[in-house]
Design a protein around this motif. Structure first.
Motif, PDB file in Angstrom:
ATOM      1  N   GLN A 140       0.133  36.792   7.959  1.00  0.00           N
ATOM      2  CA  GLN A 140       1.089  37.891   7.737  1.00  0.00           C
ATOM      3  C   GLN A 140       1.672  38.465   9.023  1.00  0.00           C
ATOM      4  N   GLY A 141       1.864  37.606  10.018  1.00  0.00           N
ATOM      5  CA  GLY A 141       2.501  38.027  11.250  1.00  0.00           C
ATOM      6  C   GLY A 141       1.626  38.830  12.185  1.00  0.00           C
ATOM      7  N   ASN A 142       0.318  38.905  11.896  1.00  0.00           N
ATOM      8  CA  ASN A 142      -0.586  39.698  12.734  1.00  0.00           C
ATOM      9  C   ASN A 142      -1.123  38.831  13.868  1.00  0.00           C
ATOM     10  N   LEU A 143      -0.682  39.099  15.089  1.00  0.00           N
ATOM     11  CA  LEU A 143      -1.043  38.287  16.237  1.00  0.00           C
ATOM     12  C   LEU A 143      -2.546  38.277  16.491  1.00  0.00           C
ATOM     13  N   ARG A 144      -3.175  39.424  16.467  1.00  0.00           N
ATOM     14  CA  ARG A 144      -4.611  39.490  16.771  1.00  0.00           C
ATOM     15  C   ARG A 144      -5.426  38.695  15.758  1.00  0.00           C
ATOM     16  N   VAL A 145      -5.088  38.849  14.484  1.00  0.00           N
ATOM     17  CA  VAL A 145      -5.817  38.118  13.440  1.00  0.00           C
ATOM     18  C   VAL A 145      -5.570  36.618  13.554  1.00  0.00           C
ATOM     19  N   ALA A 146      -4.313  36.228  13.823  1.00  0.00           N
ATOM     20  CA  ALA A 146      -3.978  34.807  13.975  1.00  0.00           C
ATOM     21  C   ALA A 146      -4.730  34.200  15.151  1.00  0.00           C
ATOM     22  N   LEU A 147      -4.799  34.936  16.244  1.00  0.00           N
ATOM     23  CA  LEU A 147      -5.492  34.454  17.440  1.00  0.00           C
ATOM     24  C   LEU A 147      -6.989  34.298  17.179  1.00  0.00           C
ATOM     25  N   GLN A 148      -7.582  35.268  16.495  1.00  0.00           N
ATOM     26  CA  GLN A 148      -9.008  35.193  16.169  1.00  0.00           C
ATOM     27  C   GLN A 148      -9.301  34.002  15.269  1.00  0.00           C
ATOM     28  N   ALA A 149      -8.427  33.778  14.288  1.00  0.00           N
ATOM     29  CA  ALA A 149      -8.616  32.648  13.372  1.00  0.00           C
ATOM     30  C   ALA A 149      -8.535  31.327  14.116  1.00  0.00           C
ATOM     31  N   HIS A 150      -7.594  31.206  15.036  1.00  0.00           N
ATOM     32  CA  HIS A 150      -7.459  29.974  15.828  1.00  0.00           C
ATOM     33  C   HIS A 150      -8.687  29.745  16.694  1.00  0.00           C
ATOM     34  N   ASN A 151      -9.168  30.801  17.339  1.00  0.00           N
ATOM     35  CA  ASN A 151     -10.336  30.680  18.217  1.00  0.00           C
ATOM     36  C   ASN A 151     -11.582  30.281  17.424  1.00  0.00           C
TER      37      ASN A 151
END
Length: 308
Positions: free
Chosen positions: A292-303
């Motif tokens: 949903q466009g949330n950078l912090r959440v997207a980054l955490q999921a990728h990591n």
């Protein structure tokens, strides 16, 4: 709704004892008095903190599910709503339809007095119907004295259509009853110039709208830390701001930040995700979309997925 012929008892219409000799004051005395009176706006915001937090919560939830935010007002109140709505696209790169301002009299009322147009409840209801407002939407009615028929008509129509309703006014609840889901009272007292609600009432309204719209955009993931990572890069000032955000949040030089910004299509949020994950533009965009466009959440999921 109050009888418009009997508004003298309203807090916003009362006489301020501190400014009874306003026309006899020196310039410095005028400035000092305004400064003293404007301090009431901070107290009013503090007293409404719980209600403001509620509005941020329900509005961010509504917008994340496809809803829209509407400000409705007349005169100064209407202009402030339109201003706040107009500032969302350049600051947060939102679609202009996401946050909208509705003012009695339409666009012409932004630059020319049209206070007579605030007296029609029917016009307020029509404005709601024209925009096909529904149960997904949030409607915030702004009226310093709490009695504006245009605003009441809009709020009633919005409620009938299932939208969530909020009121911003500067009079105590015992003076004016307003039927809404969240009732915010910003009590700044009588104006320095009796009845001129473009003063303290206008200032506290602007403050409240700033808090609401910025708080909502933070909750929607349009901010990282305290940086406006969804800033719309449309002029030199905003291009410079975008570069500084990339420089500050990464180890890139200004030249490297410039190359990254161009690779991302001048989208700061996407540029940051590309840099931190090593993904290309399309992959990064897909990852953002998933979260949903949330950078912090997207980054955490990728990591997390990278560490599996």
């Amino acid at each position: 709704m109050e009888n418009l012929e009997e508004r003298g008892h309203l807090l916003t219409e009362q006489i301020n004892p501190n400014s009874r000799n306003l026309d006899q004051m020196t310039c410095l005395e005028l400035v000092d008095l305004f400064n003293q009176e404007d301090a009431q706006t901070l107290k009013a915001i503090a007293q409404a903190r719980l209600e403001l937090a509620q509005v941020i919560d329900i509005t961010s939830n509504a917008l994340s599910k496809g809803g829209r935010l509407f400000y409705v007002g007349a005169g100064t109140s209407g202009r402030l709503g339109v201003l706040d709505a107009a500032e969302c696209p350049p600051t947060f790169c939102t679609n202009p339809d996401l946050v909208q301002g509705i003012i009695a009299g339409g666009a012409a009322a932004l630059v020319r007095s049209s206070e007579d147009l605030e007296d029609s409840q029917e016009d307020g209801a029509s404005a709601i119907a024209q925009r096909h407002i529904n149960e997904k939407d949030i409607v915030i009615g702004i009226s310093a004295g709490g009695t504006t028929p245009f605003v009441h008509g809009a709020l009633e129509a919005a409620k009938q259509r299932g939208a969530s309703t909020v009121s911003l006014s500067c009079v105590p609840v015992e003076q004016v009853q307003i039927r809404v889901d969240i009732d915010i009272r910003l009590l700044t007292g009588p104006e320095v110039l009796a009845g001129s609600t473009r003063l303290k009432a206008g200032t506290v309204t602007k403050m409240a709208l700033n808090i609401i719209s910025t708080g909502v955009m933070v909750r929607l993931g349009k901010v990282y830390g305290n940086r406006m990572i969804d800033v719309s890069v449309t002029n030199r000032k905003l291009h410079d701001r975008a570069l500084r955000i990339l420089e500050d949040l990464t180890d890139l030089s200004r030249e490297e930040a410039g190359f990254l910004l161009e690779r991302s299509g001048r989208r700061v949020k996407l540029a940051l995700l590309m840099h931190w994950t090593g993904l290309e533009g399309q992959e990064s965009q897909a990852l953002l979309h998933t979260h949903q466009g949330n950078l912090r959440v997207a980054l955490q999921a990728h990591n997390q997925s990278s560490n599996l």
